[in-house]
Write a protein that holds these residues in place. Sequence first.
Motif, PDB file in Angstrom:
ATOM      1  N   ASP A   1      77.682  15.381   6.229  1.00 36.39           N
ATOM      2  CA  ASP A   1      78.049  16.403   7.202  1.00 36.39           C
ATOM      3  C   ASP A   1      77.213  16.238   8.471  1.00 36.39           C
ATOM      4  OD1 ASP A   1      77.493  19.412   8.318  1.00 36.39           O
ATOM      5  OD2 ASP A   1      79.519  19.204   7.505  1.00 36.39           O
ATOM      6  N   GLN A   2      77.870  16.395   9.634  1.00 33.23           N
ATOM      7  CA  GLN A   2      77.190  16.134  10.901  1.00 33.23           C
ATOM      8  C   GLN A   2      76.002  17.057  11.151  1.00 33.23           C
ATOM      9  OE1 GLN A   2      79.932  16.691  14.124  1.00 33.23           O
ATOM     10  NE2 GLN A   2      80.416  18.825  13.594  1.00 33.23           N
ATOM     11  N   ARG A   3      75.985  18.233  10.492  1.00 39.22           N
ATOM     12  CA  ARG A   3      74.893  19.173  10.719  1.00 39.22           C
ATOM     13  C   ARG A   3      73.673  18.897   9.855  1.00 39.22           C
ATOM     14  NH1 ARG A   3      79.313  23.884  10.404  1.00 39.22           N
ATOM     15  NH2 ARG A   3      80.243  22.184   9.203  1.00 39.22           N
ATOM     16  N   THR A   4      73.805  18.053   8.837  1.00 41.53           N
ATOM     17  CA  THR A   4      72.680  17.823   7.921  1.00 41.53           C
ATOM     18  C   THR A   4      72.385  16.354   7.654  1.00 41.53           C
ATOM     19  OG1 THR A   4      74.235  18.094   6.068  1.00 41.53           O
ATOM     20  CG2 THR A   4      72.923  20.023   6.701  1.00 41.53           C
TER      21      THR A   4
ATOM     22  N   CYS B   1      69.803  24.983   5.216  1.00 38.50           N
ATOM     23  CA  CYS B   1      70.314  24.036   6.189  1.00 38.50           C
ATOM     24  C   CYS B   1      71.589  23.371   5.736  1.00 38.50           C
ATOM     25  CB  CYS B   1      69.246  22.980   6.473  1.00 38.50           C
ATOM     26  SG  CYS B   1      68.373  22.425   5.016  1.00 38.50           S
TER      27      CYS B   1
ATOM     28  N   GLY C   1      75.464  22.653   5.387  1.00 35.35           N
ATOM     29  CA  GLY C   1      76.599  22.924   6.249  1.00 35.35           C
ATOM     30  C   GLY C   1      77.887  22.997   5.455  1.00 35.35           C
TER      31      GLY C   1
ATOM     32  N   THR D   1      80.818  30.569   9.369  1.00 31.90           N
ATOM     33  CA  THR D   1      80.092  30.718  10.627  1.00 31.90           C
ATOM     34  C   THR D   1      79.783  32.170  10.963  1.00 31.90           C
ATOM     35  OG1 THR D   1      82.225  30.656  11.793  1.00 31.90           O
ATOM     36  CG2 THR D   1      81.019  28.585  11.601  1.00 31.90           C
TER      37      THR D   1
END
Length: 300
Positions: free
Chosen positions: A226-229, A22, A24, A73
Amino acid sequence: MTAFRTALATTAVLLVVATTGCAGVKGEAGAGTAGDVAFDQGLHDALPQEVRDRGTIRLATDPSYPPMESYGTDGRSIIGFEPDLAAALGAVLGIKVEMVAADFDSSLDETAAGTYDGVLSAMTDTADREKVTDFVNYFAAGTSIVVQRGNAHGVTDLKDLCGRVVAVEKGTVQVDLLERSKRGCGTEPMTVRTYKTNSDALLQLRTGRAVAVLSDYPTAAHLTTDQRTRSHFQLASTVQYEPGLYGLAVARDDTALRDTLRDALDRLIRSGAYAELLERWGLSSGAVKASSINAGAGED
């Protein structure tokens, strides 16, 4: 300058193994530029003849450690500060540098055996590791404790991990730190479980099978911002345990490659390109003023 930009834009990567971790990343390789870095014919000529004939330097890395290195990505490209640093070193040396996804725990032995030319993978330079390879030092960082967002178990220090399950990547300095910390747990033993990658360890934390993961501060801080984690993880505290120097590992008998890489890194530091790459990935606090060899264990 053109060579440097081109090298960043074409950072070589191998392997198509996909990860399910998970962690990023901030961006894609080749998006930034750095200081004026010129090709150095003298350094190119100082490379081992075998490397010049092959036309590449192959560096092992574990792409589960953003912002140092992780998959992009597309699931194949390896991006991050260290791939960008490798590309910059290649621009100075006039040679292609390949970042090859590899097992962190065995990468030193494989480098010593000649499978890779080196390891560039957020690896801390220690006395034990110097028994296998030499290190060109390029960064400084310590260890941090990562917990689930909300910190339901109230972990603020290593002692709070007693009686708990902790996940960590196999072969890292964090394993040794936890083993030493376990000795003070008394009747509440700490359970340390190791995993192949940092992403695997983080999965244990995110799913509640561990209360914490220990990792280097840059990666820990990245996960929590980080916005993803960031909705999943936070730092237990601002403490960095046992700070040390990262090193680009090279076989001990490959002194020509070691010294040439050290000199190329010095060129990047003096030119300002090194500082700009650190700034791009939010890592300026770990900057070193000059390159060194085996300085993490007290030698140079």
